[in-house]
Design a protein around this motif. Structure first.
Motif, mmCIF file in Angstrom:
data_model
loop_
_atom_site.group_PDB
_atom_site.id
_atom_site.type_symbol
_atom_site.label_atom_id
_atom_site.label_comp_id
_atom_site.label_asym_id
_atom_site.label_seq_id
_atom_site.Cartn_x
_atom_site.Cartn_y
_atom_site.Cartn_z
ATOM 1 N N LEU A 120 10.829 11.510 30.422
ATOM 2 C CA LEU A 120 10.362 12.896 30.344
ATOM 3 C C LEU A 120 10.137 13.220 28.880
ATOM 4 C CD1 LEU A 120 12.700 14.795 32.862
ATOM 5 C CD2 LEU A 120 10.284 14.194 33.190
ATOM 6 N N TYR A 121 9.007 13.857 28.579
ATOM 7 C CA TYR A 121 8.636 14.143 27.193
ATOM 8 C C TYR A 121 8.114 15.575 27.114
ATOM 9 C CZ TYR A 121 8.455 9.107 27.804
ATOM 10 O OH TYR A 121 8.761 7.814 28.158
ATOM 11 N N ILE A 122 8.817 16.393 26.353
ATOM 12 C CA ILE A 122 8.461 17.815 26.247
ATOM 13 C C ILE A 122 8.089 18.085 24.797
ATOM 14 C CG2 ILE A 122 9.179 20.172 26.736
ATOM 15 C CD1 ILE A 122 11.459 18.889 28.470
ATOM 16 N N ASP A 123 6.829 18.355 24.570
ATOM 17 C CA ASP A 123 6.339 18.576 23.217
ATOM 18 C C ASP A 123 7.012 19.789 22.573
ATOM 19 O OD1 ASP A 123 4.036 19.898 21.313
ATOM 20 O OD2 ASP A 123 3.954 17.705 21.306
ATOM 21 N N ARG A 124 7.210 19.704 21.271
ATOM 22 C CA ARG A 124 7.882 20.808 20.559
ATOM 23 C C ARG A 124 7.082 22.104 20.618
ATOM 24 N NH1 ARG A 124 8.092 18.380 14.649
ATOM 25 N NH2 ARG A 124 7.747 16.422 15.753
ATOM 26 N N ASP A 125 5.773 22.013 20.880
ATOM 27 C CA ASP A 125 4.909 23.206 20.905
ATOM 28 C C ASP A 125 4.553 23.641 22.320
ATOM 29 O OD1 ASP A 125 4.780 23.271 18.086
ATOM 30 O OD2 ASP A 125 3.198 21.759 18.096
ATOM 31 N N ASP A 126 5.199 23.074 23.324
ATOM 32 C CA ASP A 126 4.874 23.403 24.715
ATOM 33 C C ASP A 126 5.496 24.745 25.092
ATOM 34 O OD1 ASP A 126 4.515 23.563 27.470
ATOM 35 O OD2 ASP A 126 4.811 21.411 27.773
ATOM 36 N N ASP A 127 4.658 25.762 25.175
ATOM 37 C CA ASP A 127 5.177 27.109 25.464
ATOM 38 C C ASP A 127 5.215 27.416 26.955
ATOM 39 O OD1 ASP A 127 2.502 27.410 26.030
ATOM 40 O OD2 ASP A 127 2.099 28.897 24.466
ATOM 41 N N THR A 128 5.016 26.376 27.804
ATOM 42 C CA THR A 128 5.123 26.597 29.249
ATOM 43 C C THR A 128 6.553 26.436 29.748
ATOM 44 O OG1 THR A 128 4.725 24.284 29.866
ATOM 45 C CG2 THR A 128 2.782 25.681 29.514
ATOM 46 N N VAL A 129 7.449 26.019 28.866
ATOM 47 C CA VAL A 129 8.855 25.838 29.238
ATOM 48 C C VAL A 129 9.706 26.661 28.281
ATOM 49 C CG1 VAL A 129 8.505 23.539 30.203
ATOM 50 C CG2 VAL A 129 9.048 23.784 27.775
ATOM 51 N N PRO A 130 10.947 26.966 28.667
ATOM 52 C CA PRO A 130 11.838 27.693 27.750
ATOM 53 C C PRO A 130 12.009 26.942 26.437
ATOM 54 C CG PRO A 130 12.749 27.693 29.964
ATOM 55 C CD PRO A 130 11.565 26.776 29.999
ATOM 56 N N GLU A 131 12.287 27.682 25.382
ATOM 57 C CA GLU A 131 12.379 27.078 24.055
ATOM 58 C C GLU A 131 13.432 25.980 23.980
ATOM 59 O OE1 GLU A 131 12.823 28.512 19.373
ATOM 60 O OE2 GLU A 131 12.777 29.983 21.008
ATOM 61 N N SER A 132 14.491 26.110 24.756
ATOM 62 C CA SER A 132 15.572 25.126 24.700
ATOM 63 C C SER A 132 15.128 23.741 25.193
ATOM 64 C CB SER A 132 16.755 25.603 25.546
ATOM 65 O OG SER A 132 16.353 25.852 26.888
ATOM 66 N N GLY A 164 10.723 19.846 22.492
ATOM 67 C CA GLY A 164 11.089 18.828 21.518
ATOM 68 C C GLY A 164 12.117 17.833 22.035
ATOM 69 N N ILE A 165 12.211 17.686 23.349
ATOM 70 C CA ILE A 165 13.142 16.720 23.938
ATOM 71 C C ILE A 165 12.340 15.576 24.553
ATOM 72 C CG2 ILE A 165 14.804 16.312 25.798
ATOM 73 C CD1 ILE A 165 15.920 19.072 25.338
ATOM 74 N N GLY A 166 12.734 14.366 24.238
ATOM 75 C CA GLY A 166 12.133 13.185 24.854
ATOM 76 C C GLY A 166 13.227 12.253 25.335
ATOM 77 N N ILE A 167 13.105 11.771 26.565
ATOM 78 C CA ILE A 167 14.114 10.883 27.160
ATOM 79 C C ILE A 167 13.383 9.747 27.875
ATOM 80 C CG2 ILE A 167 15.969 10.667 28.870
ATOM 81 C CD1 ILE A 167 16.486 13.704 28.433
ATOM 82 N N SER A 177 14.121 10.465 16.719
ATOM 83 C CA SER A 177 15.143 11.506 16.870
ATOM 84 C C SER A 177 14.489 12.861 17.121
ATOM 85 C CB SER A 177 16.008 11.584 15.614
ATOM 86 O OG SER A 177 15.240 12.006 14.494
ATOM 87 N N GLY A 178 15.232 13.723 17.837
ATOM 88 C CA GLY A 178 14.760 15.081 18.057
ATOM 89 C C GLY A 178 13.360 15.109 18.651
ATOM 90 N N PRO A 179 12.463 15.920 18.097
ATOM 91 C CA PRO A 179 11.120 16.062 18.671
ATOM 92 C C PRO A 179 10.275 14.793 18.579
ATOM 93 C CG PRO A 179 11.280 17.227 16.567
ATOM 94 C CD PRO A 179 12.669 16.822 16.949
ATOM 95 N N ASN A 180 10.634 13.872 17.706
ATOM 96 C CA ASN A 180 9.869 12.625 17.609
ATOM 97 C C ASN A 180 9.934 11.809 18.898
ATOM 98 O OD1 ASN A 180 9.109 13.152 14.981
ATOM 99 N ND2 ASN A 180 10.796 11.985 14.084
ATOM 100 N N ALA A 181 10.965 12.029 19.704
ATOM 101 C CA ALA A 181 11.125 11.270 20.943
ATOM 102 C C ALA A 181 10.067 11.636 21.979
ATOM 103 C CB ALA A 181 12.519 11.498 21.521
ATOM 104 N N ALA A 182 9.354 12.740 21.772
ATOM 105 C CA ALA A 182 8.281 13.112 22.690
ATOM 106 C C ALA A 182 6.970 12.404 22.355
ATOM 107 C CB ALA A 182 8.078 14.628 22.676
ATOM 108 N N THR A 183 6.954 11.615 21.278
ATOM 109 C CA THR A 183 5.812 10.769 20.934
ATOM 110 C C THR A 183 6.116 9.366 21.425
ATOM 111 O OG1 THR A 183 5.310 12.099 18.974
ATOM 112 C CG2 THR A 183 4.403 9.866 19.043
ATOM 113 N N LEU A 184 5.295 8.848 22.318
ATOM 114 C CA LEU A 184 5.665 7.634 23.045
ATOM 115 C C LEU A 184 5.842 6.425 22.133
ATOM 116 C CD1 LEU A 184 3.450 7.906 26.243
ATOM 117 C CD2 LEU A 184 5.727 8.789 25.818
ATOM 118 N N HIS A 185 4.929 6.222 21.195
ATOM 119 C CA HIS A 185 4.994 5.051 20.320
ATOM 120 C C HIS A 185 5.190 5.481 18.870
ATOM 121 C CE1 HIS A 185 2.745 2.329 23.416
ATOM 122 N NE2 HIS A 185 4.011 2.533 23.722
ATOM 123 N N TYR A 186 6.189 6.305 18.647
ATOM 124 C CA TYR A 186 6.521 6.762 17.298
ATOM 125 C C TYR A 186 7.193 5.629 16.532
ATOM 126 C CZ TYR A 186 9.279 9.109 13.682
ATOM 127 O OH TYR A 186 9.861 9.479 12.486
#
Length: 439
Positions: A388-400, A403-406, A236-245
């Protein structure tokens, strides 16, 4: 499938395998070793896939020997002896009689007779097929007997001159699925579909991920599956950006995305399905935009699957759609060709799009033949799973975005005229997903 039909299927596989290794060869396959979980507690036993594929024999401490044309029997099983006291604790064993009557062995012996009987086969074989590296202790036993047979070669005029890995032959056979295998996979996928539906329906903010894991695994076992074909991922949430969580211990929040990667194993065959859905809500506009990019990539990748296409084709198509989508959302800068050449997309999409599926979730079979991506043929089953996996600490994209993984994954059978999406009934359109999550 009836027991007689299953027995015939294993017999046919053995026949084809022995035709490939040919007379003058002996193949030796060990069963999977028992694995200790901790102390004196064992993991639930699961037979080695190659061993089971040829024998249908599910017990540990077993060895299968194949020797085409050998007068003492072409298919020999070494098994645990019947032992009433041990069987009281751990269950009934097939024994020598069961190995021959129920599993089709020409001859069977107890496992402690291996060093006595196997040399009779090796001393008459020019070629020995054996998968080195699976079990180091058993490797030592086999190599000792092979060396003995080689030493006898000057006297007998025959004996081993070459050691060959049989897995190339077995894995090529396993790659092309029989009707019975496809039927088992369909059942695994039907069970998995219901698990995913229930998970989307029941997931709500305030629940823990492990509660959804319990729902998924309950759906597997309650419908007759052996259990998960791999550790169930409830991210859930930012955990989805970890491939094998697989920790599955976070508290979920309403409106976040929930990525579930879960498939059942039925009769030794795996399903592998991933769905991403909003928790107890509809997609936000940003979630919807990102999800649609991944869905478009997946649908276009599936469209190119057919006999004659290359294994890499779905990945190349999906990658181009993902890159165009990320450019449109402002996640990547530059032309699509520049992004593909520099591989800057790998910050958000770091894995391949497909893998083989069968008895193992990452199933066997070559992906490249003669240096080129493999040509797809009817009977192959592969996954298609862009993400698509956007790390919660990735400051190259807008804050919104952070922490999204799909990820969206389906299982595809290559047919004579194209393909079949075997997991198509598992909801994945935005409307179908929201009907469950926000209904």
């Amino acid at each position: 499938m009836s027991l007689d039909a299953k027995a015939d299927s294993f017999k046919t596989r053995r026949k084809h395998f022995m035709e490939r290794i040919a007379a003058g060869a002996t193949a030796i396959l060990p069963s999977a070793p028992v694995a200790i979980r901790s102390g004196d507690v064992e993991f639930i036993y699961r037979q080695d896939s190659d061993f089971y594929y040829l024998t249908g024999f599910a017990e540990p401490e077993s060895v299968a020997v194949f020797s085409p044309g050998h007068p003492d029997g072409e298919f020999v099983l070494f098994v645990r002896p019947r032992d009433r006291e041990r069987e009281t604790w751990t269950g009934r064993r097939a024994g020598i009689e069961g190995a021959m009557i129920d599993h089709g062995a020409d001859k069977a012996y107890t496992i402690d007779e291996l060093e006595k009987i196997l040399p009779r086969y090796l001393e008459k074989s020019e070629r020995v097929h054996y998968p080195l590296g699976l079990n180091e202790k058993f490797d030592e036993r086999v190599l000792k007997m092979v060396r003995w047979a080689q030493a006898m070669r000057p006297r007998l005029g025959v004996g081993p001159t070459v050691l060959i890995d049989p897995r190339d032959i077995i894995h090529e056979a396993r790659l092309m699925k029989e009707e019975a295998e496809i039927a088992a996979m369909r059942r695994a996928m039907e069970i998995s579909r219901e698990a995913h539906r229930q998970a989307m329906l029941k997931a709500r903010g305030g629940m823990k991920e492990w509660q959804i894991e319990a729902e998924v695994n309950y759906a597997f076992r309650s419908q007759g599956a052996a259990g998960p074909s791999y550790p169930t991922i409830i991210a859930s949430g930012p955990n989805a950006a970890t491939l094998h969580y697989i920790q599955n211990d976070r508290e979920m929040r309403t409106g976040e995305l929930l990525l579930i990667d879960a498939g059942a194993e039925y009769d030794y065959y795996a399903a592998d399905i991933t769905r991403t859905s909003p928790i107890g809500a509809k997609f936000t506009q940003l979630q919807r935009d990102l999800y649609q990019v991944v869905l478009d990539a997946q649908l276009k990748a599936i469209d190119v699957i057919k006999p004659g296409a290359r294994f890499d084709d779905p990945h190349n198509v999906a990658l181009r759609v993902l890159v165009d989508g990320m450019r449109g959302l402002g996640m990547l800068q530059g032309s699509a060709d520049e992004i593909l050449e520099s591989a800057s997309y790998r910050r958000f999409y770091m894995h391949r799009t497909s893998h083989w599926l069968g008895m193992d979730v990452h199933d066997v079979g070559l992906y490249r033949v003669g240096g080129a991506s493999r040509v797809l043929e009817p009977g192959m089953v592969l996954t298609v799973e862009p993400g698509l996996y956007i790390d919660r600490d990735d400051d190259t994209v807008p804050e919104s975005f952070r922490g999204i993984g799909i990820r969206i994954e389906d299982d595809i059978l290559v047919t004579a005229n194209g393909h079949e999406v075997m997991t198509a009934a598992t909801p994945k359109t935005i409307a179908d997903v929201e009907a469950l999550t926000a209904g």
